[in-house]
Design an enzyme around this catalytic site. Structure first.
Site, PDB file in Angstrom:
ATOM      1  NE  ARG A 110      -3.795   0.924   2.032  1.00 35.98           N
ATOM      2  CZ  ARG A 110      -4.987   1.213   2.538  1.00 35.98           C
ATOM      3  NH1 ARG A 110      -5.111   2.138   3.476  1.00 35.98           N
ATOM      4  NH2 ARG A 110      -6.066   0.578   2.123  1.00 35.98           N
ATOM      5  CG  HIS A 137      -8.432   0.363  -2.606  1.00 37.02           C
ATOM      6  ND1 HIS A 137      -7.692  -0.720  -2.171  1.00 37.02           N
ATOM      7  CD2 HIS A 137      -9.022   0.880  -1.487  1.00 37.02           C
ATOM      8  CE1 HIS A 137      -7.840  -0.847  -0.865  1.00 37.02           C
ATOM      9  NE2 HIS A 137      -8.630   0.103  -0.423  1.00 37.02           N
ATOM     10  CD  GLN A 140     -12.992  -0.963  -0.383  1.00 38.79           C
ATOM     11  OE1 GLN A 140     -12.153  -0.845   0.494  1.00 38.79           O
ATOM     12  NE2 GLN A 140     -14.239  -1.342  -0.127  1.00 38.79           N
ATOM     13  CG  ASP A 233     -13.242   6.987  -1.134  1.00 38.46           C
ATOM     14  OD1 ASP A 233     -13.121   6.980   0.109  1.00 38.46           O
ATOM     15  OD2 ASP A 233     -12.268   6.816  -1.908  1.00 38.46           O
ATOM     16  CB  CYS A 277     -13.928   2.112   0.336  1.00 41.91           C
ATOM     17  SG  CYS A 277     -13.421   3.841   0.386  1.00 41.91           S
ATOM     18  NE  ARG A 316     -10.985  -4.292   1.222  1.00 39.19           N
ATOM     19  CZ  ARG A 316     -10.002  -3.430   1.536  1.00 39.19           C
ATOM     20  NH1 ARG A 316     -10.236  -2.402   2.312  1.00 39.19           N
ATOM     21  NH2 ARG A 316      -8.777  -3.588   1.046  1.00 39.19           N
TER      22      ARG A 316
HETATM   23  N1   CP Z   1     -11.129   0.692   2.728  1.00 37.60           N
HETATM   24  C1   CP Z   1      -9.852   0.673   3.128  1.00 37.60           C
HETATM   25  O1   CP Z   1      -8.924   0.423   2.373  1.00 37.60           O
HETATM   26  O2   CP Z   1      -9.686   0.929   4.459  1.00 37.60           O
HETATM   27  P1   CP Z   1      -8.288   1.145   5.188  1.00 37.60           P
HETATM   28  O3   CP Z   1      -7.688   2.428   4.689  1.00 37.60           O
HETATM   29  O4   CP Z   1      -8.646   1.207   6.647  1.00 37.60           O
HETATM   30  O5   CP Z   1      -7.393  -0.024   4.872  1.00 37.60           O
HETATM   31  N1  NVA Z   2      -9.641   7.157  -1.693  1.00 36.30           N
HETATM   32  C1  NVA Z   2      -9.238   6.874  -0.329  1.00 36.30           C
HETATM   33  C2  NVA Z   2      -9.522   5.443  -0.003  1.00 36.30           C
HETATM   34  C3  NVA Z   2      -9.190   5.036   1.402  1.00 36.30           C
HETATM   35  C4  NVA Z   2      -9.481   3.583   1.648  1.00 36.30           C
HETATM   36  C5  NVA Z   2      -7.776   7.181  -0.157  1.00 36.30           C
HETATM   37  O1  NVA Z   2      -6.986   6.862  -1.066  1.00 36.30           O
HETATM   38  O2  NVA Z   2      -7.409   7.747   0.868  1.00 36.30           O
END
Ligand code: CP
Ligand code: NVA
Length: 335
Positions: A110, A137, A140, A233, A277, A316
């Site tokens: 990540r 993502h 997700q 989101d 999400c 998830r």
């Molecule tokens: N939805 C999601 O990716 O959550 P986190 O940022 O908590 O991993």
């Molecule tokens: N779009 C958001 C998603 C978090 C799970 C981000 O990238 O912060």
């Protein structure tokens, strides 16, 4: 004859890395693994596997899902946070990839740049899973589609309307995911935040093959009628914190509230769900919302019976487990 799906050894860097039938295979496997977990059964499908979890950005769900999924099936994980390793700072990503690939059976990444995930995959020699980058993502989307299918018992022909930042990671992976399963996707965002044309064109080509449509509609009142799924989101993604004021100005009209849900025309029939999400900025509960009030979604929607955000969050775990099992163990077993 039904094609045998084998994902062993594969990475997942972008949602589009999966063929349409491979995506559906992962959803089926996730359902089986969810039932297995509900029965209380633990397994050994990932026995003796060692998995690196690299996190340049914060995470609650993704980190927890990878960890619990691994442990449920007998694997060990090592968390490598931004300040713990040399990646891209004292050591090139290519060198770190080659080192980690000698020790671990797979790597979750990540972070910010998609290119980092791609470089890891190119040089590690083991599967790399994208746990979120600025561009994508994909894990997700697996949970999003699983949740939709649980609620509607189908994916084909559903109308999924995404409101808000229409060019962020979650939105773009979801757009491709919907196209792959034959769901209609509406990107409802101001023109400043609409999807890059190349991503739109790629999703449209896939949707056409599957009998669905991917459209861009900047006006919420025109986008939501007939929606089965209302998705939003955060308005400011990780790494974009300086853009808060601009996003508040652009995105206030895209807030998901009860008036918007009613405009779907599906509320009374129980034919609409709300997805997010998470994490979500709704009314109270965070410093930002105490100061500014609800951002992308109101409490009334977030806490409503048609809000499936916690089923989605749980999914998830099951979908990430399916991805790990399919790419590390292969085969069809859920022993
Ligand atoms: N939805 C999601 O990716 O959550 P986190 O940022 O908590 O991993
Ligand atoms: N779009 C958001 C998603 C978090 C799970 C981000 O990238 O912060």
């Amino acid at each position: 004859m039904k094609k045998r799906i084998n994902l062993k050894g594969r990475s997942l860097l972008r949602l589009s890395d999966l063929a349409d039938d491979e995506l559906l295979y992962l959803l089926d496997l996730a359902e089986r693994l969810k039932r297995k977990k509900r029965r209380g059964a633990r397994g050994n499908l990932l026995a003796r596997k060692n998995i690196a979890l690299i996190f340049e950005k914060a995470s609650t769900r993704t980190r927890s899902a990878f960890t619990v999924a691994a442990v449920d099936e007998g694997a060990s994980v090592e968390f490598l946070g931004q300040h713990d390793i040399h990646l891209g700072k004292k050591e090139s990503i290519k060198d770190s990839a080659r080192v980690l690939g000698r020790m671990f059976d797979a790597i979750e990444f990540r972070g910010f740049q998609q290119e980092t995930a791609e470089t890891l995959a190119r040089y590690a020699g083991v599967p790399v899973w994208n746990g979120l980058t600025d561009d994508e993502h994909p894990t997700q989307t697996l949970a999003d589609l699983m949740t939709m299918r649980e609620c509607f018992h189908r994916l084909k022909g559903l109308r999924v309307v995404y409101l808000g930042d229409g060019r962020n990671n979650v939105c773009l992976s979801l757009m491709m995911g919907c196209a792959k399963v034959g769901a209609h996707f509406v990107d409802c965002a101001p023109p400043e935040l609409s999807p890059p044309s190349a991503r739109l064109a790629a999703a449209r080509a896939v949707a056409e093959r599957n009998g669905s449509q991917v459209t861009v509609e900047p006006q919420p009142a025109r986008a939501v009628p007939g929606a089965h799924v209302i998705y939003t989101d955060v308005w400011v993604s990780m790494g974009e914190e300086t853009k808060l004021d601009e996003r508040l100005r652009l995105l206030r009209p895209y807030q998901v509230n009860m008036e918007l849900i009613r405009q779907t025309g599906n509320l009374k029939k129980g034919g609409v769900i709300f997805l997010h999400c998470l994490p979500a900025l709704h009314d109270q509960g965070t410093e930002l919302t105490r100061a500014r009030g609800a951002l992308e979604v109101t409490d009334e929607v977030f806490e409503a019976p048609f809000s499936k955000v916690f089923d989605q969050a749980e999914n998830r775990l099951h979908t990430i487990k399916a991805l790990m099992v399919a790419t590390l163990a292969g085969g069809n077993s859920t022993r």
